[in-house]
Write a protein that holds these residues in place. Structure first.
Motif, PDB file in Angstrom:
ATOM      1  N   ILE A  10    -106.260  20.579  52.934  1.00  0.00           N
ATOM      2  CA  ILE A  10    -107.497  20.453  52.165  1.00  0.00           C
ATOM      3  C   ILE A  10    -108.641  21.054  53.001  1.00  0.00           C
ATOM      4  O   ILE A  10    -108.735  20.808  54.205  1.00  0.00           O
ATOM      5  N   SER A  12    -108.970  23.940  54.234  1.00  0.00           N
ATOM      6  CA  SER A  12    -108.614  24.824  55.361  1.00  0.00           C
ATOM      7  C   SER A  12    -109.039  26.270  55.088  1.00  0.00           C
ATOM      8  O   SER A  12    -109.002  27.101  55.987  1.00  0.00           O
ATOM      9  N   SER A  15    -109.049  28.810  49.130  1.00  0.00           N
ATOM     10  CA  SER A  15    -109.803  29.483  48.047  1.00  0.00           C
ATOM     11  C   SER A  15    -110.566  30.681  48.588  1.00  0.00           C
ATOM     12  O   SER A  15    -110.662  31.718  47.917  1.00  0.00           O
ATOM     13  N   SER A  16    -111.117  30.539  49.794  1.00  0.00           N
ATOM     14  CA  SER A  16    -111.871  31.656  50.379  1.00  0.00           C
ATOM     15  C   SER A  16    -110.933  32.844  50.607  1.00  0.00           C
ATOM     16  O   SER A  16    -111.281  33.994  50.327  1.00  0.00           O
ATOM     17  N   ASP A  32    -105.261  24.684  41.859  1.00  0.00           N
ATOM     18  CA  ASP A  32    -106.385  23.746  41.666  1.00  0.00           C
ATOM     19  C   ASP A  32    -107.137  24.053  40.370  1.00  0.00           C
ATOM     20  O   ASP A  32    -107.590  23.138  39.676  1.00  0.00           O
ATOM     21  N   ARG A 143    -115.529  20.746  57.965  1.00  0.00           N
ATOM     22  CA  ARG A 143    -115.769  21.539  56.738  1.00  0.00           C
ATOM     23  C   ARG A 143    -115.613  20.689  55.494  1.00  0.00           C
ATOM     24  O   ARG A 143    -116.366  20.824  54.530  1.00  0.00           O
ATOM     25  N   GLU A 181    -114.645  32.380  63.057  1.00  0.00           N
ATOM     26  CA  GLU A 181    -115.609  33.000  62.131  1.00  0.00           C
ATOM     27  C   GLU A 181    -114.884  33.642  60.951  1.00  0.00           C
ATOM     28  O   GLU A 181    -113.771  34.150  61.094  1.00  0.00           O
ATOM     29  N   TRP A 182    -115.575  33.656  59.829  1.00  0.00           N
ATOM     30  CA  TRP A 182    -114.967  34.166  58.598  1.00  0.00           C
ATOM     31  C   TRP A 182    -114.529  35.624  58.728  1.00  0.00           C
ATOM     32  O   TRP A 182    -113.483  36.034  58.228  1.00  0.00           O
ATOM     33  N   THR A 185    -111.075  35.904  59.993  1.00  0.00           N
ATOM     34  CA  THR A 185    -110.070  35.558  58.976  1.00  0.00           C
ATOM     35  C   THR A 185    -109.901  36.709  57.997  1.00  0.00           C
ATOM     36  O   THR A 185    -108.785  37.087  57.636  1.00  0.00           O
TER      37      THR A 185
HETATM   38  N1  ATP Z   1    -114.169  30.732  58.522  1.00  0.00           N
HETATM   39  C1  ATP Z   1    -115.022  29.886  57.962  1.00  0.00           C
HETATM   40  N2  ATP Z   1    -116.171  29.575  58.598  1.00  0.00           N
HETATM   41  C2  ATP Z   1    -117.049  28.667  58.080  1.00  0.00           C
HETATM   42  N3  ATP Z   1    -116.860  28.015  56.904  1.00  0.00           N
HETATM   43  C3  ATP Z   1    -115.720  28.283  56.228  1.00  0.00           C
HETATM   44  C4  ATP Z   1    -114.747  29.215  56.710  1.00  0.00           C
HETATM   45  N4  ATP Z   1    -113.737  29.261  55.822  1.00  0.00           N
HETATM   46  C5  ATP Z   1    -114.043  28.417  54.844  1.00  0.00           C
HETATM   47  N5  ATP Z   1    -115.236  27.810  55.059  1.00  0.00           N
HETATM   48  C6  ATP Z   1    -115.893  26.787  54.238  1.00  0.00           C
HETATM   49  O1  ATP Z   1    -115.043  25.637  54.315  1.00  0.00           O
HETATM   50  C7  ATP Z   1    -114.987  24.983  53.058  1.00  0.00           C
HETATM   51  C8  ATP Z   1    -113.523  24.934  52.596  1.00  0.00           C
HETATM   52  O2  ATP Z   1    -113.069  26.234  52.251  1.00  0.00           O
HETATM   53  P1  ATP Z   1    -112.236  26.490  50.921  1.00  0.00           P
HETATM   54  O3  ATP Z   1    -112.912  25.857  49.754  1.00  0.00           O
HETATM   55  O4  ATP Z   1    -111.940  27.945  50.856  1.00  0.00           O
HETATM   56  O5  ATP Z   1    -110.941  25.653  51.311  1.00  0.00           O
HETATM   57  P2  ATP Z   1    -109.696  25.230  50.399  1.00  0.00           P
HETATM   58  O6  ATP Z   1    -108.534  25.191  51.317  1.00  0.00           O
HETATM   59  O7  ATP Z   1    -109.600  26.107  49.210  1.00  0.00           O
HETATM   60  O8  ATP Z   1    -110.129  23.766  49.971  1.00  0.00           O
HETATM   61  P3  ATP Z   1    -109.393  22.769  48.933  1.00  0.00           P
HETATM   62  O9  ATP Z   1    -108.143  22.323  49.587  1.00  0.00           O
HETATM   63  O10 ATP Z   1    -110.306  21.647  48.824  1.00  0.00           O
HETATM   64  O11 ATP Z   1    -109.209  23.515  47.670  1.00  0.00           O
HETATM   65  C9  ATP Z   1    -115.877  25.759  52.104  1.00  0.00           C
HETATM   66  O12 ATP Z   1    -117.141  25.131  52.081  1.00  0.00           O
HETATM   67  C10 ATP Z   1    -115.972  27.140  52.762  1.00  0.00           C
HETATM   68  O13 ATP Z   1    -117.173  27.798  52.460  1.00  0.00           O
END
Ligand code: ATP
Ligand code: COD
Length: 231
Positions: A10, A12, A15-16, A32, A143, A181-182, A185
Motif C-alpha cells: 500500500i 509503495s 499507481s505512479s 483498485d 507516504r 526520488e521519483w 524510479t
Molecule cells: N518517489 C516518490 N517520491 C515521493 N513521493 C512519492 C514517490 N512515489 C510515490 N509518491 C507518493 O506516495 C503516495 C503513494 O503513491 P501511489 O499512490 O502511486 O502508491 P500506490 O502503491 O498506488 O498506493 P495504493 O496501494 O494505496 O494504491 C502518493 O501520494 C505519491 O504521490
C-alpha cells in the motif's frame, strides 16, 4: 500476448509507476479502479456489502463510504476476508474482460496492477513477468500517512494487512525501487519498458520454432504410423 503482474505494498508507488507505463503507450489495468467500479449502487457486490456490513457503510447518496469500510476491515482479518470474498470474484471477471478488449485491439502485452497478486495467488500463474514496486518501510509509512491523512497506528494496520513488501520483492522477477526520488524510479520504469518491448521481438521467432517442431513431430508420426509400415 502475455501478461505482466505489477504489485507492491500500500502506497509503495504502484499507481505512479502504472501512469508512466500508460504514458509510454502500454495497455494497463488497475485493480483498485475496477474495485471502485464493481461496488457502485446497483451492482451485486454493493448489495452484498450492505448485507454483510450494514447501512453504516453507505453515504447519503447510496455510494459506499470507503473511509468507514476501510476502518472496519483493515484492523480485522475476518472482516477483510469477508469483503475480499464479495469483491474479488467481481474484480477478477472485470479484469479478464478488460484484458480481452486489449487483446482485440491488438496489444501484445497487458500490465495488470494487482495490489494483492501475491496474497491471493489466484492470477499469479497467468503472469509471464511479475514486477514489485518496492520502497523501504519508513518511506512507505510516511507516504501513506501523508496521502491518506492517517495516524501512525492506522497506517501501520493497513501495511500489516498485506504480506511484507520485502517478501513480495523476493518473489518478483523485476523490482522497481521507489524508495528515493521519483526521477530515479521513472528511469527504472523506462528501462523495464524497453526490456518488455525487446522481449516482443522474440515472440514471432518462438512461434516459428514451435510451429517447426510441431511440423517435424507430425511428419515423424505419419512416417512411423502410415508410410513406413506399408513399405
Ligand atoms: N518517489 C516518490 N517520491 C515521493 N513521493 C512519492 C514517490 N512515489 C510515490 N509518491 C507518493 O506516495 C503516495 C503513494 O503513491 P501511489 O499512490 O502511486 O502508491 P500506490 O502503491 O498506488 O498506493 P495504493 O496501494 O494505496 O494504491 C502518493 O501520494 C505519491 O504521490
Ligand atoms: C477497503 C476499501 C473500501 C478502502 O478504500 P480506499 O479508497 O480507502 O482505498 P483503495 O481502494 O484506493 O485501496 C488502497 C490500497 O489499499 C490496499 N487494499 C485494498 N483492499 C485491501 C484488502 N482487502 N486487503 C489488503 N489491502 C488492501 C491496496 O494496497 C490498495 O492499493 C477498498 O480498498 C476495498 O473495497 N477493498 C476491497 C477490494 C480489494 O481487495 N481491493 C484491492 C485490489 S484487488
Amino acid at each position: 500476448m502475455f501478461l505482466v503482474g505489477l504489485t507492491g505494498g500500500i502506497a509503495s508507488g504502484k499507481s505512479s509507476v502504472i501512469q508512466v507505463f500508460q504514458q509510454l503507450g502500454c495497455a494497463v489495468i488497475d485493480a483498485d479502479v475496477i474495485a471502485r467500479h464493481v461496488v457502485r449502487p446497483g451492482c451485486p457486490a454493493h448489495q452484498r456489502i450492505v448485507e454483510a456490513f450494514g447501512t453504516e457503510v453507505l453515504l447519503e447518496n447510496g455510494n459506499i463510504n470507503r473511509e468507514v469500510l476501510g476502518d472496519m476491515i483493515f484492523n480485522k482479518p475476518d472482516r477483510r476476508q469477508l469483503l475480499n470474498t464479495i469483491t474479488h470474484p467481481e474484480i477478477c471477471k472485470e479484469m479478464v474482460k478488460e484484458t480481452f478488449k486489449f487483446f482485440l485491439r491488438g496489444y501484445r502485452y497487458v500490465i495488470l496492477d494487482i495490489p494483492l497478486l501475491f496474497e491471493t495467488k489466484k492470477l499469479l500463474k497467468y503472469m509471464k513477468h511479475t514486477v514489485v514496486v518496492y520502497c523501504d518501510r519508513d518511506t512507505q509509512l510516511a507516504r501513506l500517512m501523508q496521502r491518506n491523512s492517517l495516524n501512525c497506528k492506522d497506517a501501520e494496520a493497513r501495511i500489516e494487512a498485506q504480506l511484507p513488501l520485502k517478501d513480495k520483492a523476493c518473489m518478483a522477477n523485476h523490482i522497481l525501487d521507489n524508495s528515493g526520488e521519483w526521477s530515479i524510479t521513472k528511469r527504472q520504469v523506462i528501462l523495464l519498458h524497453a526490456e518488455l518491448e525487446r522481449s516482443l521481438e522474440y515472440l514471432p521467432l518462438r512461434l516459428g520454432v514451435l510451429t517447426g517442431l510441431a511440423g517435424i513431430v507430425s511428419l515423424l508420426y505419419l512416417l512411423t504410423h502410415y508410410l513406413l509400415p506399408s513399405l
